[in-house]
Motif scaffolding. Structure first.
Motif, short mmCIF file in Angstrom:
data_model
loop_
_atom_site.label_atom_id
_atom_site.label_comp_id
_atom_site.label_asym_id
_atom_site.label_seq_id
_atom_site.Cartn_x
_atom_site.Cartn_y
_atom_site.Cartn_z
N PRO A 25 8.35 -8.86 -55.05
CA PRO A 25 7.71 -7.57 -54.72
C PRO A 25 6.29 -7.46 -55.27
O PRO A 25 5.38 -7.04 -54.55
N LEU A 28 3.87 -9.66 -53.27
CA LEU A 28 3.65 -9.17 -51.91
C LEU A 28 2.81 -7.89 -51.91
O LEU A 28 2.01 -7.67 -51.00
N VAL A 29 2.98 -7.04 -52.92
CA VAL A 29 2.11 -5.86 -53.04
C VAL A 29 0.66 -6.33 -53.22
O VAL A 29 -0.26 -5.79 -52.61
N LEU A 72 0.09 -5.70 -41.47
CA LEU A 72 1.45 -5.37 -41.00
C LEU A 72 2.44 -6.45 -41.44
O LEU A 72 3.57 -6.14 -41.83
N LEU A 73 2.01 -7.71 -41.40
CA LEU A 73 2.93 -8.79 -41.75
C LEU A 73 3.36 -8.71 -43.22
O LEU A 73 4.56 -8.84 -43.53
N TYR A 74 2.42 -8.46 -44.13
CA TYR A 74 2.82 -8.36 -45.54
C TYR A 74 3.57 -7.06 -45.82
O TYR A 74 4.48 -7.03 -46.66
N LEU A 75 3.22 -5.99 -45.10
CA LEU A 75 3.95 -4.73 -45.29
C LEU A 75 5.41 -4.89 -44.84
O LEU A 75 6.34 -4.46 -45.53
N LEU A 78 7.25 -7.18 -47.31
CA LEU A 78 7.54 -6.46 -48.55
C LEU A 78 8.72 -5.50 -48.37
O LEU A 78 9.63 -5.46 -49.20
N ALA A 79 8.70 -4.75 -47.29
CA ALA A 79 9.80 -3.81 -47.04
C ALA A 79 11.12 -4.57 -46.88
O ALA A 79 12.17 -4.12 -47.37
N LEU A 82 12.40 -5.66 -50.22
CA LEU A 82 12.86 -4.50 -51.00
C LEU A 82 14.06 -3.82 -50.35
O LEU A 82 14.65 -2.90 -50.93
N GLY A 83 14.43 -4.25 -49.12
CA GLY A 83 15.56 -3.63 -48.44
C GLY A 83 15.28 -2.23 -47.93
O GLY A 83 16.17 -1.37 -47.87
N VAL A 84 14.02 -1.98 -47.52
CA VAL A 84 13.64 -0.66 -47.03
C VAL A 84 13.45 -0.70 -45.51
O VAL A 84 12.84 -1.63 -44.98
N LEU A 86 11.44 0.49 -42.83
CA LEU A 86 10.09 1.08 -42.74
C LEU A 86 9.99 2.22 -41.73
O LEU A 86 9.38 3.25 -42.01
N ILE A 87 10.55 2.00 -40.55
CA ILE A 87 10.42 3.01 -39.49
C ILE A 87 11.15 4.29 -39.90
O ILE A 87 10.61 5.40 -39.75
N ALA A 89 11.75 5.27 -42.94
CA ALA A 89 11.00 5.89 -44.04
C ALA A 89 9.78 6.64 -43.51
O ALA A 89 9.43 7.72 -43.99
#
Lengths: 112, 112, 112, 112
Positions: A25, A28-29, A72-75, A78-79, A82-84, A86-87, A89
């Motif tokens: 994480p 990637l941030v 977008l690729l790193y976002l 990362l999501a 982290l198991g998030v 994105l859409i 959220a």
């Protein structure tokens, strides 16, 4: 194509290159932040009008698309790590914003 | 929900608040950058292990989802204002990356 | 050499190149942000130990010094354009931080 | 007051709070990046003219000084941890820039 497809493609890409240990994480941030820096560099010296018309120039458009893609690729990666979702959220955030910023609030909301 | 749906929802949200004049490319790049800063702040003092397990804590997960959402929202809005298809650009970038970084290239690719 | 000398040298440098119209506060904030992105890129894939020992490698040290310099140069230039005394502002901030974070507060202060 | 005095004061500040283990190069790069994000937030929705006149408003000036200070503080701390002389690195960079960008090169240098 959906964001889920994109995340799956990146996951496979990272696995094929054994990049899992680097895709922490924090790393990637940092990578996301560095890519936003490259996107910023494309716009930093442009006047507002030049920035608006930049996509009309094919070479400038290609650079912009390339940097937006990297962000977008790193976002997405990362999501995924982290198991998030994105859409989901993002929609939950707009739901909250609709309460925080009533229509016609205008600029006041931007100056908080 | 797709990224196109999200972009459309944000466009309507901005129009209802007359935020169009503020949503210039330069301003949106800055807003995207500021949101990545807020995401960074959540992870900056964590050890790598703490960062990996952060989403297991409900309060930390909520903050992370909130900041990831803000990053996606400004990224989607910026791409919409610039007339860029984010998902297509991202897949085009992975296509190029598959040539640039052959499988099993390992860490070498990360150290350029 | 002081920070004032550095600011004066940059001012003369920008004037000799007629860069005044480009060195607006917004543009300089973006340039600062882009340079921090380049600095971030140098560290993003390193383990914590590798990052700590990076300056021992002459080539890595040169890159790090170059990016730290760029960050300071844009920060100094931005403060000069805004009419802010950076060193005074930094000491005023530490004065406030000494009240906000008493000695031995430890990690608690970092987790706010 | 010099940048060396500022670095020494921050070093003592961090030691008194036992923050050494958190002040790793990667963490400090992230903290620097997050502070630049907060600075960016102050300017993101302003027009170029509003940004230029922002320091004339005492409340806006105080916020700007506060964020500029935070950026300098983390930059100085990071350079100290890495063993880099920031002022010397900045002058060496201007020396190189004087060769790279001859006087009267004008905007061309900004569009590379």
């Amino acid at each position: 194509m959906t964001l889920e497809d994109l995340a799956a493609r990146q996951r496979a890409f990272a696995e094929a290159r054994a990049w899992g240990p680097f895709h922490t994480p924090k790393n990637l941030v940092m990578a996301l932040s560095a890519e936003v820096g490259e996107l910023t560099e494309l716009f930093q010296w442009l006047t507002p009008d030049e920035a608006t018309s930049a996509p009309q120039d094919p070479a400038a458009r290609a650079r912009i698309e390339d940097e937006l893609a990297d962000v977008l690729l790193y976002l997405t990666r990362l999501a995924d790590v982290l198991g998030v979702d994105l859409i989901a959220a993002a929609h939950a955030k707009i739901d909250r914003n609709e309460t925080r910023f009533p229509p016609n609030i205008g600029r006041a909301a931007l100056d908080r």
